[in-house]
Design a protein around this motif. Structure first.
Motif, PDB file in Angstrom:
ATOM      1  N   THR A   1       0.893  -1.328  -0.084  1.00 59.26           N
ATOM      2  CA  THR A   1      -0.079   0.110   0.128  1.00 59.26           C
ATOM      3  C   THR A   1       0.888   1.392   0.043  1.00 59.26           C
ATOM      4  O   THR A   1       2.027   1.200   0.427  1.00 59.26           O
ATOM      5  N   ASN A   2       0.209   2.516  -0.423  1.00 61.69           N
ATOM      6  CA  ASN A   2       1.111   3.822  -0.466  1.00 61.69           C
ATOM      7  C   ASN A   2       0.479   4.695   0.567  1.00 61.69           C
ATOM      8  O   ASN A   2       0.341   5.793   0.330  1.00 61.69           O
TER       9      ASN A   2
ATOM     10  N   SER B   1       2.119   9.180  -0.070  1.00 59.29           N
ATOM     11  CA  SER B   1       3.146   8.268  -0.784  1.00 59.29           C
ATOM     12  C   SER B   1       3.262   6.950   0.120  1.00 59.29           C
ATOM     13  O   SER B   1       3.048   7.120   1.335  1.00 59.29           O
ATOM     14  N   GLY B   2       3.944   6.047  -0.612  1.00 55.16           N
ATOM     15  CA  GLY B   2       4.437   4.744  -0.012  1.00 55.16           C
ATOM     16  C   GLY B   2       5.902   4.529  -0.479  1.00 55.16           C
ATOM     17  O   GLY B   2       6.781   5.346  -0.774  1.00 55.16           O
TER      18      GLY B   2
ATOM     19  N   TRP C   1       6.557   2.717  -3.224  1.00 52.79           N
ATOM     20  CA  TRP C   1       6.650   2.852  -4.583  1.00 52.79           C
ATOM     21  C   TRP C   1       6.263   3.876  -5.385  1.00 52.79           C
ATOM     22  O   TRP C   1       6.533   4.170  -6.358  1.00 52.79           O
ATOM     23  N   LEU C   2       4.992   4.459  -5.097  1.00 55.55           N
ATOM     24  CA  LEU C   2       3.936   5.578  -5.592  1.00 55.55           C
ATOM     25  C   LEU C   2       4.035   6.868  -4.719  1.00 55.55           C
ATOM     26  O   LEU C   2       3.872   6.577  -3.525  1.00 55.55           O
ATOM     27  N   GLU C   3       3.936   7.940  -5.366  1.00 59.32           N
ATOM     28  CA  GLU C   3       3.435   9.027  -4.777  1.00 59.32           C
ATOM     29  C   GLU C   3       2.229   9.648  -5.467  1.00 59.32           C
ATOM     30  O   GLU C   3       2.404   9.726  -6.645  1.00 59.32           O
ATOM     31  N   CYS C   4       1.045   9.852  -4.649  1.00 60.99           N
ATOM     32  CA  CYS C   4      -0.332  10.354  -5.185  1.00 60.99           C
ATOM     33  C   CYS C   4      -0.673  11.524  -4.861  1.00 60.99           C
ATOM     34  O   CYS C   4      -0.525  12.007  -3.735  1.00 60.99           O
TER      35      CYS C   4
ATOM     36  N   CYS D   1      -1.155   9.233  -9.398  1.00 55.42           N
ATOM     37  CA  CYS D   1      -0.117   8.614  -9.018  1.00 55.42           C
ATOM     38  C   CYS D   1       0.929   8.646  -9.869  1.00 55.42           C
ATOM     39  O   CYS D   1       0.784   8.286 -10.946  1.00 55.42           O
TER      40      CYS D   1
ATOM     41  N   ASN E   1       5.548   7.127 -10.142  1.00 62.02           N
ATOM     42  CA  ASN E   1       6.735   6.539  -9.418  1.00 62.02           C
ATOM     43  C   ASN E   1       7.314   7.464  -8.678  1.00 62.02           C
ATOM     44  O   ASN E   1       7.710   8.609  -9.232  1.00 62.02           O
TER      45      ASN E   1
ATOM     46  N   SER F   1      -0.165   2.436   6.680  1.00 61.75           N
ATOM     47  CA  SER F   1       0.928   1.534   6.011  1.00 61.75           C
ATOM     48  C   SER F   1       2.298   1.560   6.946  1.00 61.75           C
ATOM     49  O   SER F   1       2.744   0.439   7.085  1.00 61.75           O
TER      50      SER F   1
END
Length: 167
Positions: free
Chosen positions: A28-29, A39-40, A42-45, A50, A52, A129
């Motif tokens: 999860t992000n 963000s997590g 792997w991804l930043e929303c 979203c 990378n 997360s």
């Protein structure tokens, strides 16, 4: 032998819980939440879009360690279930406890490197997360302790097995 089986059962349950929390945390992000997004690993929303995360050594290390910890936990849980279903030999109990402690160290490395490398702004805070990753850590340690104690009980009963015991 009832105590040994109970410890193995609790160790297996705690290992499963640690595995669930680790996979949930990794996939999860919501490691960091901000007013505009989250963000997590792997991804930043941001505002629903979203992308990378740009390459950062500490966050890449955290992601790699989380994936490795999850993989080691899957193997440890499989061995734990095997011990529980077929009865434990001493070597398998030691292997399981060692795998659980290694996965706990990988998880600790991942979480501390993410904490050190995350770029937080004033309005950002750690989210669920991130905390589910930290929640997996005590489950891992307790599961490893359960299997190690069960292993010690098995060794002690084998050691005194030849001696007569008066009740």
């Amino acid at each position: 032998m009832g105590v040994k089986r109970n410890l193995q059962g609790w160790g297996t349950l705690l290992s499963l819980l640690a595995n669930i929390f680790t996979i949930l945390s990794t996939a999860t992000n919501y490691w960091i939440r901000q007013q505009k997004g989250h963000s997590g690993l792997w991804l930043e929303c941001t505002q629903g879009l979203c992308s990378n995360i740009p390459c950062q050594t500490t966050i890449s290390l955290a992601g790699a360690c989380m994936v490795l910890a999850g993989g080691v936990w899957v193997v440890a849980t499989k061995v734990a279930l095997w011990i529980l279903c077929q009865g434990g030999l001493s070597l398998r109990g030691r292997t399981t406890s060692t795998l659980l402690f290694i996965s706990g160290l990988l998880l600790l490395t991942a979480l501390t490197s993410y904490t050190a490398g995350s770029e937080r702004k004033d309005d950002a805070f750690f989210s669920w997360s991130y905390f589910s990753g930290w929640l997996a850590l005590p489950f891992s340690v307790l599961a490893g302790c359960c299997f190690r104690l069960a292993d010690l009980i098995l060794q002690s009963t084998e050691a005194i097995g030849d001696f007569p015991v008066c009740l």
